[in-house]
Scaffold this active site. Structure first.
Site, PDB file in Angstrom:
ATOM      1  N   ARG A 114       5.825 -13.082   9.145  1.00  0.00           N
ATOM      2  CA  ARG A 114       6.449 -11.809   8.834  1.00  0.00           C
ATOM      3  C   ARG A 114       7.790 -11.703   9.550  1.00  0.00           C
ATOM      4  O   ARG A 114       8.023 -12.365  10.563  1.00  0.00           O
ATOM      5  CB  ARG A 114       5.546 -10.645   9.206  1.00  0.00           C
ATOM      6  CG  ARG A 114       5.261 -10.500  10.679  1.00  0.00           C
ATOM      7  CD  ARG A 114       4.071  -9.606  10.941  1.00  0.00           C
ATOM      8  NE  ARG A 114       4.289  -8.233  10.502  1.00  0.00           N
ATOM      9  CZ  ARG A 114       3.565  -7.634   9.537  1.00  0.00           C
ATOM     10  NH1 ARG A 114       2.604  -8.268   8.937  1.00  0.00           N
ATOM     11  NH2 ARG A 114       3.810  -6.387   9.204  1.00  0.00           N
TER      12      ARG A 114
ATOM     13  N   LYS B 274       4.309   0.722   9.903  1.00  0.00           N
ATOM     14  CA  LYS B 274       4.434   1.947   9.122  1.00  0.00           C
ATOM     15  C   LYS B 274       3.896   3.140   9.895  1.00  0.00           C
ATOM     16  O   LYS B 274       4.388   4.245   9.742  1.00  0.00           O
ATOM     17  CB  LYS B 274       3.709   1.793   7.783  1.00  0.00           C
ATOM     18  CG  LYS B 274       4.544   1.039   6.765  1.00  0.00           C
ATOM     19  CD  LYS B 274       3.988   1.190   5.359  1.00  0.00           C
ATOM     20  CE  LYS B 274       2.982   0.118   5.077  1.00  0.00           C
ATOM     21  NZ  LYS B 274       2.598   0.048   3.658  1.00  0.00           N
TER      22      LYS B 274
ATOM     23  N   GLU C 297       0.873  -1.167   0.000  1.00  0.00           N
ATOM     24  CA  GLU C 297       0.000   0.000   0.000  1.00  0.00           C
ATOM     25  C   GLU C 297       0.913   1.220   0.000  1.00  0.00           C
ATOM     26  O   GLU C 297       1.817   1.310   0.838  1.00  0.00           O
ATOM     27  CB  GLU C 297      -0.886  -0.009   1.255  1.00  0.00           C
ATOM     28  CG  GLU C 297      -1.921   1.081   1.181  1.00  0.00           C
ATOM     29  CD  GLU C 297      -2.795   1.181   2.431  1.00  0.00           C
ATOM     30  OE1 GLU C 297      -2.742   0.294   3.307  1.00  0.00           O
ATOM     31  OE2 GLU C 297      -3.517   2.182   2.519  1.00  0.00           O
TER      32      GLU C 297
END
Ligand code: ATP
Ligand code: MG
Length: 565
Positions: A262, A272, A37
């Site tokens: 992850r 983020k 994104e």
């Protein structure tokens, strides 16, 4: 069949792919994607996903596409699109002109939603966000059907059309999938698939005021692009039934979603939101601050793309979460730079040395080896003269037992030069040592004594008359604790910011061969670590970042602490 690295066993995703290739499930195709994104810069966790997805594409002669998952107009910007594209190229992956945007499929996604409505599998719901939450139920209680769930297909089509035309304010209505309000999986309880948002989109402008939700959009993007293996992180495992449900209801091409763990690193935050906060609140100088775990930060710090790819290959791909020691990342760049970084001499905290018996106006060019790990790197000439700088730490007036470097009356070797002996110290009014008076032995040129006498230390040095001035920025971890984001006691990750994470040394002296070094070039400063020229450098002064020290000093400290316990 090719394997990424002959030494490594296949990871579970490679096993799935090889089985699919064997059975012909995807007609022999492998097509992965990396779907960021564009709402922030990429970090080292993304690198794991990039290396995995692009790596599989390369390994199996398949494809990997960069697709921007730009379905949320609020936080997305072109700045991020550009930085992400640049970072992936920098890592060494070929985009082959295939940069795609989910926003290019808005029309198609809308049509699919209409198809779902016509099939009686989606409805326009007038509950507010808060009511929707209340109706959803909990992990232990089933949800309740929305009072709008049984609207007719015609009414739904009409309302959805009017949502798109902008007749309703933000938040007043949603389009929801009609799945199962009693499902034990909360994601299946009639998830919202469209919301009303009168917001400017970075690419589609104001063409839309309804935007698709992630779960709806993502599978459709994969389907439209003909992705074979849609690889995502573990938190999407319980979204997979919904991913499958949507594609099955529409009866469209259906990729396989596969989840992996992850990357988590200690002493680091990787969300983020938090990285953005560090930037916006000025805790760091920007997304590319060399202390940031972003790819742009690591690049500025001096990390090579190869070191990051090696690190990602080394940590592997698994189905369970674990925290990786950041030392492994540091070791990866040490290993890589050891092979290729030219060696130079630079004095970070200079102490002046005058060689009393060296002729006033003489200079010599001494031969120095550029890289002992790489004979092809050759040699260079470094100037030597009567006045030199050595590292302040390399001298002690009253040396303790295990200090073998320079001290009054003691002889040491200057690298590639001569043996020198400290005869005298000069102090300022505060009693601080400001200069050493030494003598040299002309017979030891090149660093060996013909009579075979030994010295216990070899020091780096720079000729004062030829030295370049430089600023050198030394970095420590940005956080003082292993898991800054994970405390449950009401503390905030910012409580653990390391106040000493940056030390700027502004009076450094470097050998003159560095005069033409340009931003991004990497060197080993002998005995001090690996350094990279920073873009802040000017014609007047070079600025270097220390990438890493030569050894893992943290391990040494930890060992010492253990011993003393
Ligand atoms: P957010 O969800 O807050 O936007 P994100 O890091 O998931 O953050 P995306 O842009 O959605 O951001 O991530 C793009 C891809 O990178 C996703 O496929 C995601 O799974 C993967 N990814 C993100 N963080 C990590 C990580 N720490 N380790 C491995 N893969 C990651
Ligand atoms: Mg995400």
């Amino acid at each position: 069949m090719a394997t990424a690295d002959a030494d490594r066993p296949l990871n579970f995703i490679q096993e799935i792919i090889e089985e699919d290739l064997r059975t012909g499930k995807w007609d022999g195709r492998v097509h992965t994607r990396f779907p960021p994104e564009p709402n922030g810069y990429l970090h080292i966790g993304h690198a794991k996903s990039i290396c995995l997805n692009f790596g599989l594409g390369e390994q199996y002669n398949g494809k990997c596409t960069l697709r921007f998952d730009d379905t949320n107009p609020i936080k997305e910007e072109d700045e991020y699109v550009n930085s992400i594209t640049e970072d992936i190229r920098w890592l060494g992956y070929d985009l082959e002109g295939r940069v795609l945007f989910a926003s290019d499929y808005f029309e198609q996604m809308y049509d699919y939603a209409v198809q779902l409505i016509k099939a009686g599998k989606a409805y326009v719901c007038d509950l507010s966000a808060e009511e929707t939450r209340q109706y959803r139920g909990t992990l232990t209680e089933p949800g309740k059907n929305s009072p709008y769930r049984d609207r007719s297909v015609d009414e739904n089509l009409d309302l959805f059309d009017r949502m798109r035309k902008g007749e309703f304010p933000d938040g007043s209505r949603t389009l929801r999938a009609k799945v199962d309000m009693a499902s034990p999986n909360l994601n299946m309880r009639d998830p919202v698939i469209y919301r009303i948002l009168h917001a400017e989109h970075h690419r589609s402008g104001d063409a839309w005021c309804v935007y698709p939700m992630y779960d709806w959009a993502h599978g459709l993007e994969d389907s439209i692009e003909g992705i074979t293996h849609s690889i995502c992180t573990l938190e999407f495992e319980n979204h997979r039934p919904l991913y499958d449900w949507f594609l099955d209801q529409l009866g469209v091409y259906h990729p396989q979603q596969i989840e992996f763990a992850r990357l988590e690193l200690n002493y680091t935050v990787m969300s983020k939101r938090k990285l953005l906060e560090l930037v916006q609140e000025g805790h760091v100088s920007g997304w590319d601050d060399p202390r940031m775990p972003t790819l742009s930060g690591l690049r500025r710090r001096g990390y090579t793309p190869e070191s990051i790819r090696n690190f990602c290959a080394d940590i592997g791909v698994a189905k369970f979460n674990s925290v990786i020691d950041v030392v492994r990342l540091e070791n990866a760049v040490r290993d890589d730079l050891n092979k290729r970084a030219p060696r130079v001499m630079g004095v970070l905290r200079p102490l002046k040395v005058v060689i009393e018996n060296y002729p006033e106006d003489q200079t010599e060019e001494l031969e120095a080896i550029n890289n002992p790990e790489d004979p092809a790197a050759g040699t260079r000439k470094v100037p030597f003269g009567r006045v030199l700088y050595i590292e302040r730490d390399d001298f002690l007036e009253e040396p303790p037992r295990k200090f073998f470097r320079l001290a009054p009356g003691r002889e040491v070797r200057l690298r590639y030069a001569y043996f020198i002996t400290c005869q005298d110290v000069v102090k300022d009014d505060n009693g601080d040592v400001v200069e050493l008076r030494c003598t040299y032995d002309p017979a030891t040129k090149g660093g060996d004594a013909p009579d075979g006498r030994k010295v216990k230390a070899t020091l780096h040095w720079v000729s004062a008359a030829h030295a370049l001035d430089a600023e050198v920025r030394l970095y420590d971890r940005l956080f003082t604790v292993e898991n800054p984001g994970g405390a449950k006691d009401g503390t905030d990750y910012k409580d653990f910011l390391n106040p000493d994470s940056l030390e700027a040394l502004t009076h450094c002296k470097l050998e003159p061969t560095l005069a033409d070094a340009s931003p991004g070039e990497r060197f080993q400063f002998e005995r001090q670590g690996y350094f990279c020229v920073d873009p802040d450098s000017t014609d007047a002064i070079l600025v270097f970042n220390r990438t890493v020290s030569l050894k893992d000093t943290w391990a040494k400290i930890a060992r010492r602490q253990k011993k003393s316990k």
